[in-house]
Design a protein around this motif. Structure first.
Motif, PDB file in Angstrom:
ATOM      1  N   GLN A   1       1.743  16.142 -40.784  1.00 24.45           N
ATOM      2  CA  GLN A   1       1.036  14.900 -40.447  1.00 24.45           C
ATOM      3  C   GLN A   1      -0.313  14.838 -41.156  1.00 24.45           C
ATOM      4  OE1 GLN A   1      -0.309  14.486 -36.414  1.00 24.45           O
ATOM      5  NE2 GLN A   1      -0.800  12.318 -36.644  1.00 24.45           N
ATOM      6  N   VAL A   2      -1.111  15.884 -41.005  1.00 22.79           N
ATOM      7  CA  VAL A   2      -2.455  15.855 -41.593  1.00 22.79           C
ATOM      8  C   VAL A   2      -2.396  16.017 -43.100  1.00 22.79           C
ATOM      9  CG1 VAL A   2      -3.642  16.574 -39.491  1.00 22.79           C
ATOM     10  CG2 VAL A   2      -2.787  18.313 -41.042  1.00 22.79           C
ATOM     11  N   TRP A   3      -1.397  16.746 -43.612  1.00 27.61           N
ATOM     12  CA  TRP A   3      -1.255  16.864 -45.061  1.00 27.61           C
ATOM     13  C   TRP A   3      -0.857  15.542 -45.698  1.00 27.61           C
ATOM     14  CZ3 TRP A   3       1.616  22.211 -45.832  1.00 27.61           C
ATOM     15  CH2 TRP A   3       0.658  23.233 -45.757  1.00 27.61           C
TER      16      TRP A   3
ATOM     17  N   SER B   1       3.275   7.465 -45.394  1.00 28.38           N
ATOM     18  CA  SER B   1       2.933   6.693 -44.198  1.00 28.38           C
ATOM     19  C   SER B   1       3.970   6.880 -43.102  1.00 28.38           C
ATOM     20  CB  SER B   1       2.791   5.206 -44.543  1.00 28.38           C
ATOM     21  OG  SER B   1       3.926   4.712 -45.223  1.00 28.38           O
ATOM     22  N   MET B   2       5.246   7.048 -43.469  1.00 27.90           N
ATOM     23  CA  MET B   2       6.285   7.247 -42.468  1.00 27.90           C
ATOM     24  C   MET B   2       6.245   8.652 -41.870  1.00 27.90           C
ATOM     25  SD  MET B   2       7.767   4.445 -41.895  1.00 27.90           S
ATOM     26  CE  MET B   2       9.108   5.060 -40.886  1.00 27.90           C
ATOM     27  N   ILE B   3       5.914   9.657 -42.695  1.00 29.72           N
ATOM     28  CA  ILE B   3       5.753  11.017 -42.162  1.00 29.72           C
ATOM     29  C   ILE B   3       4.630  11.038 -41.129  1.00 29.72           C
ATOM     30  CG2 ILE B   3       4.923  13.339 -42.724  1.00 29.72           C
ATOM     31  CD1 ILE B   3       6.461  13.140 -45.343  1.00 29.72           C
ATOM     32  N   GLN B   4       3.506  10.402 -41.478  1.00 28.06           N
ATOM     33  CA  GLN B   4       2.369  10.368 -40.561  1.00 28.06           C
ATOM     34  C   GLN B   4       2.741   9.640 -39.273  1.00 28.06           C
ATOM     35  OE1 GLN B   4      -0.949   9.730 -38.328  1.00 28.06           O
ATOM     36  NE2 GLN B   4       0.008   7.936 -39.253  1.00 28.06           N
ATOM     37  N   LEU B   5       3.463   8.535 -39.401  1.00 29.84           N
ATOM     38  CA  LEU B   5       3.815   7.744 -38.232  1.00 29.84           C
ATOM     39  C   LEU B   5       4.771   8.490 -37.313  1.00 29.84           C
ATOM     40  CD1 LEU B   5       3.580   4.974 -36.805  1.00 29.84           C
ATOM     41  CD2 LEU B   5       5.589   4.252 -38.122  1.00 29.84           C
TER      42      LEU B   5
ATOM     43  N   GLU C   1       0.237   3.169 -50.646  1.00 28.04           N
ATOM     44  CA  GLU C   1       1.598   3.280 -51.172  1.00 28.04           C
ATOM     45  C   GLU C   1       2.182   1.946 -51.619  1.00 28.04           C
ATOM     46  OE1 GLU C   1       3.904   6.860 -49.230  1.00 28.04           O
ATOM     47  OE2 GLU C   1       3.102   5.597 -47.633  1.00 28.04           O
ATOM     48  N   GLY C   2       1.500   0.843 -51.285  1.00 22.38           N
ATOM     49  CA  GLY C   2       2.012  -0.462 -51.657  1.00 22.38           C
ATOM     50  C   GLY C   2       3.150  -0.925 -50.772  1.00 22.38           C
ATOM     51  N   GLY C   3       3.240  -0.395 -49.581  1.00 19.77           N
ATOM     52  CA  GLY C   3       4.312  -0.699 -48.635  1.00 19.77           C
ATOM     53  C   GLY C   3       4.644   0.563 -47.872  1.00 19.77           C
ATOM     54  N   TRP C   4       5.581   0.447 -46.926  1.00 17.77           N
ATOM     55  CA  TRP C   4       5.968   1.641 -46.171  1.00 17.77           C
ATOM     56  C   TRP C   4       6.603   2.647 -47.108  1.00 17.77           C
ATOM     57  CZ3 TRP C   4       3.896   2.540 -41.746  1.00 17.77           C
ATOM     58  CH2 TRP C   4       3.544   1.486 -40.911  1.00 17.77           C
ATOM     59  N   GLY C   5       6.029   3.839 -47.144  1.00 15.27           N
ATOM     60  CA  GLY C   5       6.513   4.882 -48.036  1.00 15.27           C
ATOM     61  C   GLY C   5       6.668   6.204 -47.302  1.00 15.27           C
TER      62      GLY C   5
END
Length: 245
Positions: free
Chosen positions: A150-152, A93-97, A86-90
């Motif tokens: 998360q997995v999606w 990545s935030m949904i997964q986290l 994503e080139g940074g927190w996007g």
């Protein structure tokens, strides 16, 4: 922090996924919980099950309490690799986290309830023990549907990565998407007692569990490959532009 130390910490975090998988298998094996009980099992049989496997169930929870913390570095390093795409927190990545950090509770809370039933089964009535056992199975299988996003989010990251050497390979993206789809039938365990959508059914439990096991093996593998490629990237390239959909 130096890049070498950062990469080393990422590798350790990826290996935490292997520790977690081994812990899960050891815990559920010790508790004789790899195969769920029949939803139509009588209260008398459930009481006998708790008495017969009391020690194993309690040790299952102990092992899980010790293993579950390894989920956190494992989840974080997954999001860090998604962040490269994503080139940074996007959003992805935030949904997964955010979904990943609560995932361990989906294992621990149901096990804590089952352990409370097995801790002193002799002082509870069969009806109470049956209700606690039902709560364990309904929560364990039914709540898995919560982590579809998360997995999606991980799977979609593989599809929007257009760099020559992808962070996550396409096959892993498809595996993650398929796992998310297979988690959905678990939502129906609350309204059925038998058949493929029951908590021990083919669609709600058996197939998703086997796919989850494969995914749990594949994820540390692809993470370690991704970390290796990150290590080989020049610092400037590591700060790549955001991927386009």
């Amino acid at each position: 922090m130096s890049k070498d130390r950062y990469i080393r910490l990422e590798r350790i975090s990826a290996w935490c996924g292997v520790v977690l998988l081994v812990g899960f298998i050891a815990a559920f094996g010790a508790g004789h919980l790899l195969t769920p009980v029949d939803p139509d099992m009588s209260a008398t049989d459930l009481v006998a099950f708790l008495h017969d496997h009391r020690t194993g169930i309690l040790w299952c929870t102990v092992i899980m309490v010790l293993a579950v913390p390894f989920e956190y570095p494992y989840v974080v390093v997954t999001s860090l690799q998604m962040k490269r795409v994503e080139g940074g927190w996007g959003l992805l990545s935030m949904i997964q986290l955010t979904t990943g950090v609560v995932a361990p509770l989906g294992f621990f809370f149901p096990l804590a309830i089952l352990s409370a039933a097995a801790y002193r089964p002799e002082i509870h009535s069969p009806d109470v023990l049956s209700a606690m056992t039902d709560t364990f199975n309904l929560m364990l299988v039914g709540n898995a549907c919560i982590f579809v996003l998360q997995v999606w989010s991980i799977g979609y990251t593989a599809f929007i990565d257009h760099r020559e050497k992808q962070v996550f390979p396409r096959w892993y993206g498809w595996l993650s998407i398929v796992l998310g789809v297979l988690l959905i039938p678990g939502a129906f365990v609350f309204v059925v007692h038998s058949g493929p959508f029951a908590w021990n059914g083919l669609l709600a439990n058996v197939i998703p569990s086997l796919t989850y096991f494969v995914w749990k093996i594949a994820t540390p593998y692809v993470l370690l490959k991704a970390i290796k490629s990150e290590e080989q990237e020049p610092t400037a390239q590591a700060e790549a532009a955001p991927a386009t959909v």
